[in-house]
Write a protein that holds these residues in place. Structure first.
Motif, PDB file in Angstrom:
ATOM      1  N   PRO A  45      39.023  53.672 107.592  1.00 59.10           N
ATOM      2  CA  PRO A  45      40.310  53.633 108.304  1.00 59.10           C
ATOM      3  C   PRO A  45      41.079  54.952 108.274  1.00 59.10           C
ATOM      4  CG  PRO A  45      40.522  52.539 106.190  1.00 59.10           C
ATOM      5  CD  PRO A  45      39.081  52.932 106.312  1.00 59.10           C
ATOM      6  N   PHE A  46      40.357  56.075 108.277  1.00 64.08           N
ATOM      7  CA  PHE A  46      41.015  57.374 108.363  1.00 64.08           C
ATOM      8  C   PHE A  46      40.113  58.367 109.081  1.00 64.08           C
ATOM      9  CE2 PHE A  46      38.496  57.849 104.497  1.00 64.08           C
ATOM     10  CZ  PHE A  46      38.036  59.161 104.555  1.00 64.08           C
ATOM     11  N   GLY A  47      40.756  59.395 109.645  1.00 61.17           N
ATOM     12  CA  GLY A  47      40.034  60.486 110.283  1.00 61.17           C
ATOM     13  C   GLY A  47      40.563  61.811 109.779  1.00 61.17           C
ATOM     14  N   ILE A  48      39.978  62.891 110.272  1.00 64.14           N
ATOM     15  CA  ILE A  48      40.400  64.236 109.876  1.00 64.14           C
ATOM     16  C   ILE A  48      41.390  64.772 110.899  1.00 64.14           C
ATOM     17  CG2 ILE A  48      39.641  66.616 109.551  1.00 64.14           C
ATOM     18  CD1 ILE A  48      37.106  65.568 108.290  1.00 64.14           C
ATOM     19  N   ALA A  49      42.559  65.167 110.410  1.00 62.89           N
ATOM     20  CA  ALA A  49      43.632  65.660 111.256  1.00 62.89           C
ATOM     21  C   ALA A  49      43.355  67.095 111.695  1.00 62.89           C
ATOM     22  CB  ALA A  49      44.961  65.590 110.491  1.00 62.89           C
ATOM     23  N   PRO A  50      44.024  67.552 112.768  1.00 67.53           N
ATOM     24  CA  PRO A  50      43.845  68.939 113.205  1.00 67.53           C
ATOM     25  C   PRO A  50      44.479  69.918 112.228  1.00 67.53           C
ATOM     26  CG  PRO A  50      45.581  67.868 114.477  1.00 67.53           C
ATOM     27  CD  PRO A  50      44.944  66.797 113.643  1.00 67.53           C
ATOM     28  N   THR A  51      43.765  70.992 111.924  1.00 67.32           N
ATOM     29  CA  THR A  51      44.268  72.036 111.034  1.00 67.32           C
ATOM     30  C   THR A  51      43.964  73.395 111.639  1.00 67.32           C
ATOM     31  OG1 THR A  51      42.218  72.131 109.728  1.00 67.32           O
ATOM     32  CG2 THR A  51      43.929  70.600 108.983  1.00 67.32           C
ATOM     33  N   GLY A  52      44.899  74.329 111.537  1.00 67.70           N
ATOM     34  CA  GLY A  52      44.701  75.671 112.058  1.00 67.70           C
ATOM     35  C   GLY A  52      44.185  76.622 110.996  1.00 67.70           C
ATOM     36  N   ALA A 110      29.854  60.659 108.501  1.00 64.93           N
ATOM     37  CA  ALA A 110      30.553  59.555 107.838  1.00 64.93           C
ATOM     38  C   ALA A 110      30.993  58.476 108.818  1.00 64.93           C
ATOM     39  CB  ALA A 110      31.769  60.089 107.079  1.00 64.93           C
ATOM     40  N   GLY A 111      30.884  58.758 110.110  1.00 62.95           N
ATOM     41  CA  GLY A 111      31.273  57.777 111.124  1.00 62.95           C
ATOM     42  C   GLY A 111      32.766  57.675 111.339  1.00 62.95           C
ATOM     43  N   ILE A 112      33.491  58.807 111.172  1.00 60.76           N
ATOM     44  CA  ILE A 112      34.944  58.823 111.381  1.00 60.76           C
ATOM     45  C   ILE A 112      35.300  59.933 112.368  1.00 60.76           C
ATOM     46  CG2 ILE A 112      35.364  57.909 109.071  1.00 60.76           C
ATOM     47  CD1 ILE A 112      36.190  60.721 108.195  1.00 60.76           C
ATOM     48  N   PRO A 113      36.473  59.873 113.013  1.00 60.79           N
ATOM     49  CA  PRO A 113      36.858  60.903 113.987  1.00 60.79           C
ATOM     50  C   PRO A 113      37.229  62.227 113.322  1.00 60.79           C
ATOM     51  CG  PRO A 113      38.047  58.839 114.374  1.00 60.79           C
ATOM     52  CD  PRO A 113      37.408  58.729 113.026  1.00 60.79           C
ATOM     53  N   PHE A 114      37.007  63.310 114.073  1.00 59.37           N
ATOM     54  CA  PHE A 114      37.437  64.652 113.687  1.00 59.37           C
ATOM     55  C   PHE A 114      38.298  65.215 114.810  1.00 59.37           C
ATOM     56  CE2 PHE A 114      36.967  69.232 114.184  1.00 59.37           C
ATOM     57  CZ  PHE A 114      37.345  69.693 112.932  1.00 59.37           C
ATOM     58  N   ALA A 132      27.837  71.312 117.417  1.00 59.18           N
ATOM     59  CA  ALA A 132      27.492  71.056 116.015  1.00 59.18           C
ATOM     60  C   ALA A 132      27.483  69.574 115.692  1.00 59.18           C
ATOM     61  CB  ALA A 132      28.473  71.780 115.099  1.00 59.18           C
ATOM     62  N   ALA A 133      28.349  68.809 116.348  1.00 63.72           N
ATOM     63  CA  ALA A 133      28.464  67.378 116.056  1.00 63.72           C
ATOM     64  C   ALA A 133      28.415  66.569 117.351  1.00 63.72           C
ATOM     65  CB  ALA A 133      29.771  67.104 115.300  1.00 63.72           C
ATOM     66  N   PRO A 134      27.281  66.626 118.070  1.00 63.55           N
ATOM     67  CA  PRO A 134      27.196  65.914 119.356  1.00 63.55           C
ATOM     68  C   PRO A 134      27.255  64.404 119.203  1.00 63.55           C
ATOM     69  CG  PRO A 134      25.039  66.728 118.695  1.00 63.55           C
ATOM     70  CD  PRO A 134      26.031  67.322 117.744  1.00 63.55           C
ATOM     71  N   HIS A 135      26.893  63.912 118.004  1.00 66.04           N
ATOM     72  CA  HIS A 135      26.911  62.474 117.759  1.00 66.04           C
ATOM     73  C   HIS A 135      28.248  62.023 117.177  1.00 66.04           C
ATOM     74  CE1 HIS A 135      25.882  64.510 114.072  1.00 66.04           C
ATOM     75  NE2 HIS A 135      26.022  63.409 113.351  1.00 66.04           N
ATOM     76  N   VAL A 194      33.764  68.790 101.755  1.00 62.75           N
ATOM     77  CA  VAL A 194      34.344  67.811 102.690  1.00 62.75           C
ATOM     78  C   VAL A 194      33.667  66.454 102.488  1.00 62.75           C
ATOM     79  CG1 VAL A 194      34.840  67.260 105.100  1.00 62.75           C
ATOM     80  CG2 VAL A 194      34.849  69.649 104.339  1.00 62.75           C
ATOM     81  N   ASP A 195      32.347  66.468 102.315  1.00 61.01           N
ATOM     82  CA  ASP A 195      31.631  65.224 102.006  1.00 61.01           C
ATOM     83  C   ASP A 195      32.213  64.571 100.745  1.00 61.01           C
ATOM     84  OD1 ASP A 195      29.877  65.463 104.149  1.00 61.01           O
ATOM     85  OD2 ASP A 195      28.358  66.514 102.973  1.00 61.01           O
ATOM     86  N   ARG A 196      32.513  65.401  99.753  1.00 61.70           N
ATOM     87  CA  ARG A 196      33.056  64.868  98.492  1.00 61.70           C
ATOM     88  C   ARG A 196      34.450  64.281  98.707  1.00 61.70           C
ATOM     89  NH1 ARG A 196      32.152  61.923  94.342  1.00 61.70           N
ATOM     90  NH2 ARG A 196      33.233  62.523  92.417  1.00 61.70           N
ATOM     91  N   THR A 197      35.265  64.926  99.545  1.00 58.77           N
ATOM     92  CA  THR A 197      36.568  64.365  99.877  1.00 58.77           C
ATOM     93  C   THR A 197      36.420  62.965 100.460  1.00 58.77           C
ATOM     94  OG1 THR A 197      37.668  66.494 100.274  1.00 58.77           O
ATOM     95  CG2 THR A 197      38.567  64.593 101.419  1.00 58.77           C
ATOM     96  N   ILE A 198      35.541  62.833 101.429  1.00 53.95           N
ATOM     97  CA  ILE A 198      35.334  61.537 102.083  1.00 53.95           C
ATOM     98  C   ILE A 198      34.786  60.522 101.093  1.00 53.95           C
ATOM     99  CG2 ILE A 198      34.031  60.343 103.893  1.00 53.95           C
ATOM    100  CD1 ILE A 198      34.148  63.001 105.493  1.00 53.95           C
ATOM    101  N   GLU A 199      33.870  60.973 100.246  1.00 49.63           N
ATOM    102  CA  GLU A 199      33.285  60.084  99.240  1.00 49.63           C
ATOM    103  C   GLU A 199      34.343  59.577  98.262  1.00 49.63           C
ATOM    104  OE1 GLU A 199      29.512  60.192  96.094  1.00 49.63           O
ATOM    105  OE2 GLU A 199      30.474  62.063  96.703  1.00 49.63           O
ATOM    106  N   ILE A 200      35.214  60.464  97.805  1.00 51.45           N
ATOM    107  CA  ILE A 200      36.271  60.067  96.866  1.00 51.45           C
ATOM    108  C   ILE A 200      37.212  59.059  97.523  1.00 51.45           C
ATOM    109  CG2 ILE A 200      38.374  60.900  95.719  1.00 51.45           C
ATOM    110  CD1 ILE A 200      36.794  63.469  95.054  1.00 51.45           C
TER     111      ILE A 200
END
Length: 419
Positions: free
Chosen positions: A102-109, A129-133, A149-152, A369-375
């Motif tokens: 129930p979360f995605g990655i927000a835009p960051t500059g 991870a199956g979440i939006p970026f 890089a992430a066509p899927h 980033v994988d570890r962030t999502i995992e945590i």
């Protein structure tokens, strides 16, 4: 009496299992991180102060960010009992499609300035991870390269309205042609917020080198090696790249932005559109009447107007007023999976992380980033099981109470301000 004996070597070996040494230093470092706060500490050690403070800091006295985080700490959960949670479903549907969490990655500059893998690490980790970026207008990887890089993956694009409207319209068209399915139209940035950490550090593109910054870089050679041996850092979606954050924003953004701009963008964009930066109920109602697909309650991570409303506090009122007609989302201050669970229980359709993602990126690139999502996944699952709910859909307001340390002072009828 306790009978004592001399331990046998064989028994000692069975009791003491030594961990096998590993030369995977990044993996070792990340596995020791048990929370986002741990990732933050690693990120601070490995990243020059200017880049770290750009991520970590907010505007003016940083009151907005402090309050946003405190709001998530000031909750009380109300678990049920004797519910079977042996099978747990963390999936949810947002804007018509499923997200595994129930979360995605927000835009960051400026993301590649945090760590050289930048948006490619974020988008590929999110896709797997199956979440939006969400890619920022101020991202340092192009719209097309993120898609390649992430066509899927489920790629979204965040838009600032520029003084030169043709630039904004061109970005919308590029995102559309690249197959992005959702547009985040950001409305809380007519000018740049007063980010004092950045000003003190001389944070800019290209980085401004001083004796202080060089001294700070000495114990962080890996960052400089990455920076100097990878493609030149620039905004992949903009042509003008020189200056501090405030200068870049003030030169590009237009204080005259208005609802007419939203209508223009809506006409150009065939996919879903979410308005990012909504901070009161009245605007949420107006936007809903205009037919937007979603509203993101956000004060820009505390990076624009300091002492702005806390998005998490606004959530129940906005959901009550417009939640049946549009999808209400929330960001700002999320640092733990339980924060996400609390927001979903109070009616949020979805949530977004920004700093938490960047701390992981700085701590270990794509693997960080994988570890962030995992945590966060582990914290979400544990919180839901302890609440004894089996799915995101079962979360309800009855599961959470917001405890308020800040209470508004209401004026008496007839009271006026003295000028």
């Amino acid at each position: 009496m306790i009978r004592r004996q001399i331990p046998q070597p064989k028994e000692l070996l069975e009791l003491m299992q030594f961990k096998k040494p590993s030369l995977d230093f990044t993996g070792n470092r990340l596995q020791k991180a048990q929370s986002i706060a741990d990732l933050r500490r690693i990120a601070k050690r490995r990243t020059p102060a200017a880049a770290f403070d750009y991520t970590d800091g907010s505007a003016d006295r940083e009151i907005s960010l402090t309050r946003a985080r405190q709001a998530f700490e000031d909750i009380e959960f109300h678990p049920s009992i004797l519910n079977d949670v042996s099978q747990l479903d963390t999936t949810t549907t947002v804007l018509g499609k499923e997200s595994a969490l129930p979360f995605g990655i927000a835009p960051t500059g400026f993301t590649r300035l945090m760590q050289t893998e930048g948006e490619l690490a974020g988008s590929t980790a999110a896709a797997d991870a199956g979440i939006p970026f969400t890619l920022s207008t101020l991202g340092t990887t192009s719209i097309e390269d993120v898609r390649a890089a992430a066509p899927h993956g489920r790629n979204w694009f965040q838009l600032y309205v520029m003084r030169d409207r043709s630039i904004s319209y061109g970005l919308v068209e590029r995102a559309r042609d690249a197959g992005y399915d959702t547009l985040f139209f950001t409305v809380d940035t007519p000018i740049a917020g007063n980010r004092m950490r950045d000003a003190r550090n001389g944070f800019s593109i290209p980085p401004q080198l001083t004796f202080k910054t060089v001294l700070n870089a000495v114990p962080r050679p890996w960052w400089w090696i990455d920076f100097l041996t990878t493609p030149t850092l620039e905004f992949a979606s903009l042509q003008s790249t020189g200056g501090t954050v405030g200068q870049l924003l003030n030169n590009a953004m237009d204080p005259s932005i208005n609802f007419g701009d939203l209508k223009e963008i809506r006409a150009l964009w065939p996919g879903k559109i979410v308005i990012k930066g909504v901070q009161n109920v009245e605007d949420a109602k107006t936007l809903t009447e205009m037919g937007v697909d979603g509203i993101l309650l956000s004060n820009h991570g505390g990076r624009q107007l300091d002492q702005a409303p806390v998005p998490f506090h606004l959530l129940p009122d906005v959901v009550r007023e417009v939640g049946q007609d549009t999808e209400v989302m929330v960001d700002t201050g999320i640092m733990h999976g339980s924060d996400i669970v609390a927001a979903m229980a109070l009616g949020a359709k979805f949530t977004f992380i920004g700093r938490a993602y960047l701390y992981g990126l700085m701590a270990g690139g794509r693997r960080g980033v994988d570890r962030t999502i995992e945590i966060l996944r582990g914290e979400i699952e544990r919180t839901m099981k302890l609440l004894q709910v089996g799915s995101v859909e079962e979360l309800e307001p009855r599961h959470v109470t917001q405890l308020r340390s800040l209470t508004a002072v209401e004026r008496r009828i007839g009271e006026t301000s003295a000028h």
